[in-house]
Enzyme design. Structure first.
Site, PDB file in Angstrom:
ATOM      1  N   SER A  33      22.317  14.500  53.056  1.00 22.06           N
ATOM      2  CA  SER A  33      22.397  13.098  53.481  1.00 22.06           C
ATOM      3  C   SER A  33      21.406  12.827  54.594  1.00 22.06           C
ATOM      4  O   SER A  33      21.345  13.589  55.555  1.00 22.06           O
ATOM      5  CB  SER A  33      23.794  12.839  54.035  1.00 22.06           C
ATOM      6  OG  SER A  33      24.502  12.070  53.171  1.00 22.06           O
ATOM      7  N   GLN A  85      23.547  12.867  43.048  1.00 19.48           N
ATOM      8  CA  GLN A  85      24.874  13.313  43.471  1.00 19.48           C
ATOM      9  C   GLN A  85      25.756  12.124  43.834  1.00 19.48           C
ATOM     10  O   GLN A  85      25.330  11.215  44.563  1.00 19.48           O
ATOM     11  CB  GLN A  85      24.794  14.262  44.672  1.00 19.48           C
ATOM     12  CG  GLN A  85      26.152  14.940  44.882  1.00 19.48           C
ATOM     13  CD  GLN A  85      26.275  15.700  46.185  1.00 19.48           C
ATOM     14  OE1 GLN A  85      25.979  15.161  47.247  1.00 19.48           O
ATOM     15  NE2 GLN A  85      26.733  16.937  46.125  1.00 19.48           N
ATOM     16  N   CYS A 115      31.946  17.922  50.792  1.00 22.24           N
ATOM     17  CA  CYS A 115      31.620  17.298  52.084  1.00 22.24           C
ATOM     18  C   CYS A 115      32.820  17.395  53.043  1.00 22.24           C
ATOM     19  O   CYS A 115      33.935  17.026  52.679  1.00 22.24           O
ATOM     20  CB  CYS A 115      31.222  15.840  51.868  1.00 22.24           C
ATOM     21  SG  CYS A 115      30.803  15.039  53.420  1.00 22.24           S
ATOM     22  N   ASP A 217      23.451  29.525  54.140  1.00 28.68           N
ATOM     23  CA  ASP A 217      22.672  30.524  54.890  1.00 28.68           C
ATOM     24  C   ASP A 217      21.471  31.079  54.134  1.00 28.68           C
ATOM     25  O   ASP A 217      21.076  32.231  54.369  1.00 28.68           O
ATOM     26  CB  ASP A 217      23.559  31.692  55.354  1.00 28.68           C
ATOM     27  CG  ASP A 217      24.581  31.249  56.395  1.00 28.68           C
ATOM     28  OD1 ASP A 217      24.437  30.106  56.900  1.00 28.68           O
ATOM     29  OD2 ASP A 217      25.511  32.014  56.685  1.00 28.68           O
ATOM     30  N   ARG A 240      19.894  23.790  55.016  1.00 31.23           N
ATOM     31  CA  ARG A 240      19.338  23.560  56.363  1.00 31.23           C
ATOM     32  C   ARG A 240      18.014  24.277  56.580  1.00 31.23           C
ATOM     33  O   ARG A 240      17.213  23.844  57.411  1.00 31.23           O
ATOM     34  CB  ARG A 240      20.367  23.986  57.429  1.00 31.23           C
ATOM     35  CG  ARG A 240      21.510  22.984  57.584  1.00 31.23           C
ATOM     36  CD  ARG A 240      22.587  23.524  58.471  1.00 31.23           C
ATOM     37  NE  ARG A 240      23.174  24.729  57.890  1.00 31.23           N
ATOM     38  CZ  ARG A 240      24.001  25.541  58.527  1.00 31.23           C
ATOM     39  NH1 ARG A 240      24.341  25.278  59.768  1.00 31.23           N
ATOM     40  NH2 ARG A 240      24.496  26.612  57.923  1.00 31.23           N
TER      41      ARG A 240
HETATM   42  C1  LIG Z   1      22.355  17.072  57.444  1.00 29.85           C
HETATM   43  C2  LIG Z   1      23.146  17.564  56.275  1.00 29.85           C
HETATM   44  C3  LIG Z   1      23.439  16.697  55.234  1.00 29.85           C
HETATM   45  C4  LIG Z   1      24.160  17.140  54.116  1.00 29.85           C
HETATM   46  N1  LIG Z   1      24.386  16.278  53.086  1.00 29.85           N
HETATM   47  C5  LIG Z   1      24.993  16.716  51.941  1.00 29.85           C
HETATM   48  C6  LIG Z   1      25.148  15.875  50.809  1.00 29.85           C
HETATM   49  O1  LIG Z   1      24.779  14.698  50.799  1.00 29.85           O
HETATM   50  N2  LIG Z   1      25.765  16.416  49.714  1.00 29.85           N
HETATM   51  C7  LIG Z   1      26.208  17.721  49.664  1.00 29.85           C
HETATM   52  O2  LIG Z   1      26.733  18.164  48.657  1.00 29.85           O
HETATM   53  N3  LIG Z   1      26.047  18.535  50.734  1.00 29.85           N
HETATM   54  C8  LIG Z   1      25.455  18.066  51.841  1.00 29.85           C
HETATM   55  N4  LIG Z   1      25.260  18.926  52.910  1.00 29.85           N
HETATM   56  C9  LIG Z   1      25.650  20.340  52.771  1.00 29.85           C
HETATM   57  C10 LIG Z   1      24.472  21.214  52.273  1.00 29.85           C
HETATM   58  O3  LIG Z   1      23.990  20.771  51.021  1.00 29.85           O
HETATM   59  C11 LIG Z   1      24.850  22.702  52.175  1.00 29.85           C
HETATM   60  O4  LIG Z   1      25.924  22.825  51.299  1.00 29.85           O
HETATM   61  C12 LIG Z   1      25.226  23.300  53.529  1.00 29.85           C
HETATM   62  O5  LIG Z   1      24.334  22.885  54.544  1.00 29.85           O
HETATM   63  C13 LIG Z   1      25.261  24.839  53.481  1.00 29.85           C
HETATM   64  O6  LIG Z   1      24.009  25.422  53.287  1.00 29.85           O
HETATM   65  P1  LIG Z   1      23.146  26.042  54.546  1.00 29.85           P
HETATM   66  O7  LIG Z   1      24.043  26.987  55.276  1.00 29.85           O
HETATM   67  O8  LIG Z   1      22.001  26.724  53.845  1.00 29.85           O
HETATM   68  O9  LIG Z   1      22.736  24.880  55.350  1.00 29.85           O
HETATM   69  C14 LIG Z   1      24.611  18.483  54.052  1.00 29.85           C
HETATM   70  C15 LIG Z   1      24.329  19.344  55.129  1.00 29.85           C
HETATM   71  C16 LIG Z   1      23.607  18.912  56.222  1.00 29.85           C
HETATM   72  C17 LIG Z   1      23.320  19.870  57.340  1.00 29.85           C
END
Ligand SMILES: Cc1cc2nc3c(=O)[nH]c(=O)nc-3n(C[C@H](O)[C@H](O)[C@H](O)COP(=O)(O)O)c2cc1C
Length: 351
Positions: A33, A85, A115, A217, A240
């Site tokens: 998002s 999505q 979420c 991660d 991220r």
């Molecule tokens: C700023 C931000 C916005 C996100 N927006 C969404 C989203 O719109 N839809 C979704 O399924 N997950 C969303 N997520 C979750 C990520 O897609 C992901 O599942 C989560 O960050 C874990 O992965 P990571 O540890 O590699 O960051 C968001 C995460 C962050 C940090």
């Protein structure tokens, strides 16, 4: 040096098959998002042309009442493969929204069931569906009936440590007709804290026949390979790790396909990318784009001399010209600095 085991090489040699859709990359760019708009996806796709990307999540109730596509749902006709999505808890609204998504060009429709944000969960959407598996099943069935593209689910491992329900939940999603599931290895209670528990993703993989994508991660090529080895997942989804670094999906994809590591972009190349990102956001969204660009710009400005000061300047830009000027000055300084370092290095070698 990172090694790609022969086993993994064989496992990943074929396309990722999502129902009827074959995707030629095992690395996906997650929905984020406020981040994964058309401009950002274009940058990621430059380095990862075959990867699946996701729009930001779209509220199905909003679509039902407004009947007009929000900008976050906009898809470039040339960007493929792309998933839109959706989030909500109403099966009928989600089915209606899915039809609109397919008309806009979605190759798959993904339902957000992960979420953690209160505003979403208190209305029954996002990760709260983990506690309402019957509703989640009804959602998947209803969306599958409404569209002829694959329907997928993105979720977490459970609500809390005491309620890790992903094994039963994932099976239910598969039985309801989902063609792929992405599992973020954290509970809702964890938010984004602590480590992602990939061991749960491995267990999900053992009980499902549809592709399972590991998420959480994945910040480097090394982490992606380790995660694929540990989980047996069919692919990895980066999140991220791509903030201010739209190169990551491409770097992992390249490694999985060739066994070779790409050289990382230099700080100057990263700032050139930031510059292009800012300019494109301004062209696409005007002043709102510049305000949104502030956070992106600060994410790019990391890991080189003078980065902290640059972040301070970029976090308050008011206009596109101001931002471009700040970045251009930083690039000149970095080029200067790199030239001086080279000079010193070669003079030391001569001496
Ligand atoms: C700023 C931000 C916005 C996100 N927006 C969404 C989203 O719109 N839809 C979704 O399924 N997950 C969303 N997520 C979750 C990520 O897609 C992901 O599942 C989560 O960050 C874990 O992965 P990571 O540890 O590699 O960051 C968001 C995460 C962050 C940090």
């Amino acid at each position: 040096m990172i090694a790609l085991s022969p086993n993994l090489q064989v496992r990943l040699a074929t396309p990722l098959q999502i129902g009827s859709l074959a995707v030629k990359s095992r690395v996906l760019q997650s929905p984020l998002s406020g981040v994964t708009d058309l401009v950002f996806r274009r940058l990621v796709r430059r380095y990862a042309p075959e990867s699946m990307m996701y729009t930001e999540m779209v509220n199905a109730t909003g679509l039902h009442y407004v009947k007009e596509l929000p900008i976050i749902m906009e898809v470039d006709p040339n960007e493929r493969p792309i998933s839109i999505q959706l989030f909500d808890c109403r099966p009928d609204f989600l089915a209606e929204a899915a039809v609109m998504a397919v008309k806009e060009g979605a190759d798959t429709v993904d339902i957000n069931m992960g979420c953690p944000v209160n505003k979403i969960t208190k209305n029954g959407g996002g990760s709260s569906l983990l506690r309402q598996p019957e509703v989640a099943e009804e959602i998947v069935r209803s969306v599958v009936n409404a569209v002829d593209v694959p329907v997928t689910v993105k979720t977490r491992i459970g609500w809390t440590d005491k309620e890790i329900t992903i094994l039963d939940f994932a099976k239910r999603m598969e039985d309801a007709g989902a063609q792929m599931i992405t599992v973020h290895g954290r509970t809702r209670a964890q938010g984004y804290n602590g480590s992602a528990r990939w061991e749960w993703i491995a267990r999900v993989k053992e009980v499902l026949s549809i592709p399972v994508i590991a998420n959480g991660d994945i910040f480097s090529v090394e982490a992606a390979v380790r995660c694929l080895e540990q989980t047996g997942a069919d692919g990895v989804m980066c999140s991220r790790g791509t903030l201010g670094y739209p190169f990551l999906v491409g770097e992992i994809d390249y490694f999985l396909k060739t066994g070779q590591e790409l050289p990382p972009p230099t700080p100057v190349e990263r700032l050139q990318c930031a510059r292009e990102h800012l300019q494109a956001l301004w062209e696409y969204k005007g002043d709102r784009g510049v305000r949104q660009a502030r956070k992106h710009m600060t994410w790019y400005a990391k890991g080189f001399t003078g980065a902290a000061e640059l972040r301070g300047l970029l976090s308050v830009i008011e206009t596109v010209d101001q931002g471009l000027e700040v970045i251009d000055q930083a690039i000149v300084q970095l080029v200067d600095y790199e030239a001086k370092s080279e000079e010193i290095k070669s003079s030391l070698q001569i001496a």
